[in-house]
Design an enzyme around this catalytic site. Structure first.
Site, PDB file in Angstrom:
ATOM      1  N   LYS A  79       0.819  -1.227   0.000  1.00  0.00           N
ATOM      2  CA  LYS A  79       0.000   0.000   0.000  1.00  0.00           C
ATOM      3  C   LYS A  79       0.843   1.263   0.000  1.00  0.00           C
ATOM      4  CE  LYS A  79      -2.396  -0.583   3.794  1.00  0.00           C
ATOM      5  NZ  LYS A  79      -1.940  -1.914   4.203  1.00  0.00           N
ATOM      6  N   ARG A 133     -10.093   1.655   8.496  1.00  0.00           N
ATOM      7  CA  ARG A 133      -9.729   0.264   8.761  1.00  0.00           C
ATOM      8  C   ARG A 133     -10.784  -0.454   9.591  1.00  0.00           C
ATOM      9  NH1 ARG A 133      -3.549   1.117   8.541  1.00  0.00           N
ATOM     10  NH2 ARG A 133      -2.649  -0.934   8.741  1.00  0.00           N
ATOM     11  N   ARG A 179      11.200  -1.919  11.459  1.00  0.00           N
ATOM     12  CA  ARG A 179       9.969  -1.540  12.149  1.00  0.00           C
ATOM     13  C   ARG A 179       9.701  -2.475  13.313  1.00  0.00           C
ATOM     14  NH1 ARG A 179       5.024   0.028   8.181  1.00  0.00           N
ATOM     15  NH2 ARG A 179       3.912  -1.023   9.858  1.00  0.00           N
ATOM     16  N   ARG A 211      -1.284  -8.737  13.263  1.00  0.00           N
ATOM     17  CA  ARG A 211      -1.776  -7.710  12.337  1.00  0.00           C
ATOM     18  C   ARG A 211      -2.617  -8.329  11.225  1.00  0.00           C
ATOM     19  NH1 ARG A 211       3.458  -5.244  10.608  1.00  0.00           N
ATOM     20  NH2 ARG A 211       2.233  -3.945   9.227  1.00  0.00           N
ATOM     21  N   ARG A 246      10.872  -6.558   4.850  1.00  0.00           N
ATOM     22  CA  ARG A 246      10.770  -5.143   5.211  1.00  0.00           C
ATOM     23  C   ARG A 246      11.315  -4.908   6.620  1.00  0.00           C
ATOM     24  NH1 ARG A 246       4.952  -2.339   5.142  1.00  0.00           N
ATOM     25  NH2 ARG A 246       4.756  -3.230   7.199  1.00  0.00           N
TER      26      ARG A 246
HETATM   27  P1  AMP Z   1       0.473   0.857   8.620  1.00  0.00           P
HETATM   28  O1  AMP Z   1       1.739   1.611   8.387  1.00  0.00           O
HETATM   29  O2  AMP Z   1      -0.660   1.362   7.765  1.00  0.00           O
HETATM   30  O3  AMP Z   1       0.641  -0.634   8.529  1.00  0.00           O
HETATM   31  O4  AMP Z   1       0.040   1.153  10.146  1.00  0.00           O
HETATM   32  C1  AMP Z   1       0.875   0.812  11.213  1.00  0.00           C
HETATM   33  C2  AMP Z   1       0.070   0.738  12.506  1.00  0.00           C
HETATM   34  O5  AMP Z   1      -0.512   2.028  12.776  1.00  0.00           O
HETATM   35  C3  AMP Z   1      -1.106  -0.226  12.494  1.00  0.00           C
HETATM   36  O6  AMP Z   1      -0.734  -1.565  12.766  1.00  0.00           O
HETATM   37  C4  AMP Z   1      -1.967   0.363  13.605  1.00  0.00           C
HETATM   38  O7  AMP Z   1      -1.438   0.082  14.892  1.00  0.00           O
HETATM   39  C5  AMP Z   1      -1.797   1.858  13.366  1.00  0.00           C
HETATM   40  N1  AMP Z   1      -2.817   2.368  12.412  1.00  0.00           N
HETATM   41  C6  AMP Z   1      -2.593   2.850  11.161  1.00  0.00           C
HETATM   42  N2  AMP Z   1      -3.749   3.214  10.583  1.00  0.00           N
HETATM   43  C7  AMP Z   1      -4.736   2.923  11.482  1.00  0.00           C
HETATM   44  C8  AMP Z   1      -6.140   3.051  11.462  1.00  0.00           C
HETATM   45  N3  AMP Z   1      -6.795   3.529  10.394  1.00  0.00           N
HETATM   46  N4  AMP Z   1      -6.826   2.665  12.571  1.00  0.00           N
HETATM   47  C9  AMP Z   1      -6.190   2.205  13.654  1.00  0.00           C
HETATM   48  N5  AMP Z   1      -4.866   2.027  13.735  1.00  0.00           N
HETATM   49  C10 AMP Z   1      -4.131   2.396  12.655  1.00  0.00           C
END
Ligand code: AMP
Length: 190
Positions: free
Chosen positions: A13, A88, A133, A144, A127
């Site tokens: 993404k 989400r 990370r 996740r 990654r």
């Molecule tokens: P990502 O980089 O999009 O994978 O997001 C990393 C982490 O940020 C996720 O595993 C969640 O802990 C948090 N996060 C990101 N976007 C959301 C969202 N829309 N709702 C809740 N938590 C989020």
């Protein structure tokens, strides 16, 4: 252009979001990136978000929704945006609906990247080595994926029913996938 980019963790993404947003001249707004920036700056939002992120859980809807509402109110997002990683949950879908009603705008499409499950774990572990990370350990990756399946995958049907869903095969080279996204979006628009 107002777009959402969806897909399971590791679907690519973030990478696609940047190319697609650039193509349409709109900001790519990644909730994950905003949370990570807050974590590294040690803001109160970052301190709160980190607990959930490190465990592979979602940050509570209210916190996330408020953050997105203020980001979308910035002037660069007025002509359009690409949301990466939001909404989400079903509650976030409803909140985004309300934000769009308030601004008198509407979504153009919801792109979902589909990727084979085994490939996803490999990508995430790769990654983890490159980016380091904290939420890319095997155990957190599994959490996740489970949270995505339970909380986020149902959104695909919500947007399909609204006629907004554009499904794109996310396997293969980055440039190939980007090309597929553009083709699918222009097919959806015609
Ligand atoms: P990502 O980089 O999009 O994978 O997001 C990393 C982490 O940020 C996720 O595993 C969640 O802990 C948090 N996060 C990101 N976007 C959301 C969202 N829309 N709702 C809740 N938590 C989020």
């Amino acid at each position: 252009m107002r777009l959402i980019l969806m897909g399971p963790p590791g679907a690519g993404k973030g990478t696609q979001a940047k190319y697609v947003a650039e193509h349409f001249g709109v900001p790519a707004i990644s909730t994950g990136d905003i949370f990570r920036a807050n974590v590294s700056q040690g803001t109160p939002l970052g301190v709160e978000a980190k607990r959930y992120m490190d465990a592979g859980q979602y940050v509570p809807d209210e916190v996330t929704n408020n953050m997105v509402r203020s980001r979308l109110a910035e002037s660069d997002a007025e002509p359009g945006f690409l949301l990466d990683g939001y909404p989400r949950t079903v509650a976030q879908v409803h909140e985004l609906d309300a934000m769009l009603v308030d601004s008198g705008s509407a979504l153009d499409a919801v792109v979902v990247l589909t990727v084979d499950q085994d490939e996803l774990v490999q990508r995430l572990l790769a990654r983890a080595q490159v980016e380091g990370r904290a939420d890319d350990t095997e155990e957190v990756i599994r959490t996740r994926q489970q949270v995505y399946a339970e909380e986020t995958a149902p959104l695909i049907d919500v947007y399909r029913e609204r006629g907004l869903l554009v499904e794109v095969d996310g396997m293969g080279e980055v440039a190939e996938v980007t090309e597929r996204v553009f083709k699918a979006l222009s097919a959806a628009a015609s």
